[in-house]
Design an enzyme around this catalytic site. Structure first.
Site, PDB file in Angstrom:
ATOM      1  N   GLY A  67      -6.299   8.702  10.549  1.00  0.00           N
ATOM      2  CA  GLY A  67      -4.553   9.160  10.695  1.00  0.00           C
ATOM      3  C   GLY A  67      -3.779   8.014  11.454  1.00  0.00           C
ATOM      4  O   GLY A  67      -2.267   8.114  12.677  1.00  0.00           O
ATOM      5  N   LYS A  96     -11.685  -7.748   9.679  1.00  0.00           N
ATOM      6  CA  LYS A  96     -10.276  -9.320  10.266  1.00  0.00           C
ATOM      7  C   LYS A  96      -9.210  -9.130   9.602  1.00  0.00           C
ATOM      8  O   LYS A  96      -9.359  -7.679   9.023  1.00  0.00           O
ATOM      9  CB  LYS A  96     -11.375 -10.623   9.277  1.00  0.00           C
ATOM     10  CG  LYS A  96      -9.551 -10.661   8.282  1.00  0.00           C
ATOM     11  CD  LYS A  96     -10.168 -12.536   9.555  1.00  0.00           C
ATOM     12  CE  LYS A  96      -8.888 -13.289   8.643  1.00  0.00           C
ATOM     13  NZ  LYS A  96      -8.650 -14.690  11.035  1.00  0.00           N
ATOM     14  N   GLU A 136     -11.652   1.787   2.650  1.00  0.00           N
ATOM     15  CA  GLU A 136     -12.095   3.202   2.692  1.00  0.00           C
ATOM     16  C   GLU A 136     -10.981   4.218   1.399  1.00  0.00           C
ATOM     17  O   GLU A 136     -10.782   3.964   0.613  1.00  0.00           O
ATOM     18  CB  GLU A 136     -11.011   3.774   4.214  1.00  0.00           C
ATOM     19  CG  GLU A 136      -9.712   4.547   3.967  1.00  0.00           C
ATOM     20  CD  GLU A 136      -9.717   5.493   5.033  1.00  0.00           C
ATOM     21  OE1 GLU A 136     -10.538   6.636   5.878  1.00  0.00           O
ATOM     22  OE2 GLU A 136      -8.332   5.471   5.377  1.00  0.00           O
ATOM     23  N   ARG A 182     -10.703  13.957  -0.635  1.00  0.00           N
ATOM     24  CA  ARG A 182      -9.775  15.180  -0.315  1.00  0.00           C
ATOM     25  C   ARG A 182      -8.465  14.418  -1.841  1.00  0.00           C
ATOM     26  O   ARG A 182      -7.707  13.193  -1.498  1.00  0.00           O
ATOM     27  CB  ARG A 182      -9.532  15.409   0.849  1.00  0.00           C
ATOM     28  CG  ARG A 182      -8.638  13.955   1.526  1.00  0.00           C
ATOM     29  CD  ARG A 182      -8.142  14.449   3.103  1.00  0.00           C
ATOM     30  NE  ARG A 182      -7.631  13.107   3.181  1.00  0.00           N
ATOM     31  CZ  ARG A 182      -5.906  13.132   3.505  1.00  0.00           C
ATOM     32  NH1 ARG A 182      -5.429  13.020   2.193  1.00  0.00           N
ATOM     33  NH2 ARG A 182      -6.326  11.403   4.459  1.00  0.00           N
TER      34      ARG A 182
HETATM   35  P1  ADP Z   1      -6.287   5.551   8.897  1.00  0.00           P
HETATM   36  O1  ADP Z   1      -8.103   5.686   8.379  1.00  0.00           O
HETATM   37  O2  ADP Z   1      -6.716   6.047  10.160  1.00  0.00           O
HETATM   38  O3  ADP Z   1      -5.018   5.734   7.882  1.00  0.00           O
HETATM   39  P2  ADP Z   1      -7.105   3.020   7.334  1.00  0.00           P
HETATM   40  O4  ADP Z   1      -8.473   2.370   7.813  1.00  0.00           O
HETATM   41  O5  ADP Z   1      -6.405   3.548   6.092  1.00  0.00           O
HETATM   42  O6  ADP Z   1      -6.954   4.168   8.399  1.00  0.00           O
HETATM   43  O7  ADP Z   1      -5.406   2.465   7.901  1.00  0.00           O
HETATM   44  C1  ADP Z   1      -3.918   2.340   7.619  1.00  0.00           C
HETATM   45  C2  ADP Z   1      -3.441   0.828   8.097  1.00  0.00           C
HETATM   46  O8  ADP Z   1      -3.572   0.277   8.691  1.00  0.00           O
HETATM   47  C3  ADP Z   1      -3.508   0.971   6.540  1.00  0.00           C
HETATM   48  O9  ADP Z   1      -2.464   0.991   5.401  1.00  0.00           O
HETATM   49  C4  ADP Z   1      -3.062  -0.802   6.704  1.00  0.00           C
HETATM   50  O10 ADP Z   1      -1.534  -1.115   7.014  1.00  0.00           O
HETATM   51  C5  ADP Z   1      -3.601  -0.906   8.168  1.00  0.00           C
HETATM   52  N1  ADP Z   1      -4.982  -1.754   8.070  1.00  0.00           N
HETATM   53  C6  ADP Z   1      -5.818  -1.162   8.680  1.00  0.00           C
HETATM   54  N2  ADP Z   1      -7.123  -2.361   8.847  1.00  0.00           N
HETATM   55  C7  ADP Z   1      -6.041  -3.635   7.786  1.00  0.00           C
HETATM   56  C8  ADP Z   1      -6.709  -4.680   8.476  1.00  0.00           C
HETATM   57  N3  ADP Z   1      -8.531  -5.665   7.929  1.00  0.00           N
HETATM   58  N4  ADP Z   1      -5.722  -6.108   8.008  1.00  0.00           N
HETATM   59  C9  ADP Z   1      -4.824  -5.217   7.965  1.00  0.00           C
HETATM   60  N5  ADP Z   1      -3.738  -4.469   8.051  1.00  0.00           N
HETATM   61  C10 ADP Z   1      -4.693  -2.972   8.006  1.00  0.00           C
END
Ligand code: ADP
Length: 454
Positions: A163, A200, A287, A291
């Site tokens: 989230g 990164k 990731e 679910r």
């Molecule tokens: P959560 O599990 O909190 O939703 P995520 O890992 O799915 O977090 O990441 C959510 C959003 O954050 C992604 O959709 C993207 O927009 C941004 N994001 C996450 N990791 C990266 C990354 N390595 N580089 C650029 N943007 C990222």
């Protein structure tokens, strides 16, 4: 097939699952908190039981209350929805220990994917591309060294995160330590686990995710991708399927990679593999969400497959009712998450009573919601009150249909994000489909400039 399904959730997802069960012919058990007695899921279910006070910790997250309700009601399966208990491996364990089928993957898969750092390790060992990054940070000196190697900007992430919480972008080394401390504190507060790692930070990629279905016999299929790049603070606002940026070749590659990811953890159930796609069409595993997801409906619209029905069938031990060859993508679907929030006050949540409610309809329009005229939005839970989805043969037609539906939608008594979407859907960059995760920031800037000129 199951005799009775208990839905350990509330809101639109509880309604969605009840609808699927009804169509299959399975009686349902709703659970609700004191604050949700008038909720639609309560009246739609075959039976309903109050499981505690308004606070989630004492109701929707209260494992003993949920399990005892399942026992009393004679349910034989539990659907966790999304959020709440859906990604709690311990809950999946408790369900099976008490003889209930958990309508979701095994506790082991939830565990392996729930820890982002561990999931990355698994992917690395299976040659699935991941963004360059570190293991769990134990030593600030070593972290600095790693970051110098991967190059700034970097993103610090909680391994147990979700989230958009426990996440910080770091532009330069001087800011690294402070942000690590911040993420650790937030991760401990929200997830009870302070572990963080670093990736990164890709500048303005697209968020592309692939919906998969996997049965207990090793069959795994993918239902194409969704583009969820329109985000606010890393949380999705608009999703669409297919992605305007993905061609047939990349789609197949993404799909096959997602299937490989699922097979790597012997996944069972419905799941979503999230990737970041860069300008060169290279993508990286981010990731896996183990679910049902909020935005599953748009994949249903373009594939004509009822994902929740398949999910229930899989949990009941039935094989997938389709093979990859049966799946084709038809048309385009867009979803707007309508929240009870005030877009003019920095999306401040707006609880209160809905005094008037008229949902849009017509060909290609789907509204999944638990609210109605006279419904009192409780202040305790998520502010999403509705998902508006529109399908049409082409993206442009789907976009125009969405505009029409947004204009038709009436919700009075509380502030909602409807006006925000009515503006956004007409935006020229969105119309062209040439956006990335940096869209909203750039869109807000353009809007502010326009307002200044006026
Ligand atoms: P959560 O599990 O909190 O939703 P995520 O890992 O799915 O977090 O990441 C959510 C959003 O954050 C992604 O959709 C993207 O927009 C941004 N994001 C996450 N990791 C990266 C990354 N390595 N580089 C650029 N943007 C990222």
């Amino acid at each position: 097939m199951f005799k009775k399904v208990l839905i350990a959730n509330r809101g639109e997802v509880a309604v969605r699952v009840i609808r699927a069960c009804r169509e299959i012919g399975i009686p349902t058990v709703a659970v609700y908190s004191d604050a949700d007695a008038d909720s639609l899921h309560v009246s739609l279910a075959t039976e309903a039981y109050c499981i505690g006070p308004a606070e989630s910790a004492k109701s929707y997250l209260n494992i003993p209350a949920i399990i005892s309700t399942a026992l009393i009601s004679g349910a034989d399966a539990i659907h966790p929805g999304y959020g709440f208990m859906s990604e709690r491996a311990d809950f999946a364990d408790v369900c099976t220990q008490h003889g209930f089928a958990f309508i979701g993957p095994t506790a082991e898969s939830i565990r392996r994917m729930g820890d982002k750092a561990q999931a990355r390790e698994t992917m690395k060992s299976k040659d699935i591309p991941i963004t360059p990054g570190t293991d769990i940070i134990t030593d600030i000196k070593a972290a600095k060294k790693m970051c110098r190697k991967i190059g700034y900007p970097v993103i610090v992430k909680a391994t147990a995160g979700g989230g958009g919480k426990g996440m910080r972008i770091v532009e330069k080394e001087e800011d690294l330590e402070e942000n690590i401390v911040f993420c650790k504190t937030e991760a401990q507060r929200f997830f009870g686990n302070p572990a963080v790692y670093i990736e990164k930070y890709l500048v303005n990629p697209r968020h592309i995710e692939v919906q998969i279905l996997a049965d207990k016999f090793g069959n795994v299929v993918y239902l194409g991708e969704r583009d969820c790049s329109i985000q606010r603070r890393h949380q999705k606002l608009i999703e669409e399927a297919p992605s305007p940026a993905v061609n047939e070749k990349v789609r197949e590659k993404l799909g096959k990679t997602a299937v490989k990811v699922a097979k790597a953890v012997k996944y069972e159930g419905v799941g979503t593999v999230e990737f970041l796609l860069d300008k060169n069409n290279d993508f990286y595993f981010m990731e896996m969400n183990t679910r049902l997801q909020v935005e599953h409906g748009i994949s249903e619209m373009i594939t004509n497959i009822d994902i929740v029905r398949e999910q229930i069938r899989i949990a009941a031990g039935l094989p997938l009712s389709i093979t990859q060859r049966d799946i084709s993508i038809k048309g385009h679907a867009i979803e707007c998450r309508i929240n009870a929030e005030d877009p003019d006050r920095n999306f401040l949540p707006a609880a209160g009573t809905i005094t008037g409610y008229i949902a849009p309809g017509g060909f290609g329009v789907r509204v999944d919601s638990h609210v109605y005229s006279g419904y009192k939005i409780p202040p305790y839970y998520d502010s999403m009150i509705s998902k508006l989805m529109c399908w049409a043969p082409t993206r442009e037609e789907a976009r125009r249909r969405m505009y029409r539906a947004l204009k038709e939608y009436v919700i009075t008594g509380v502030k909602t994000t409807l006006p925000f979407y009515q503006d956004l859907i007409e935006d020229e960059v969105f119309t062209e489909g040439k956006f990335d995760t940096g869209f909203l920031e750039e869109y807000n800037k353009r809007k502010a400039e326009k307002n200044n000129l006026q």
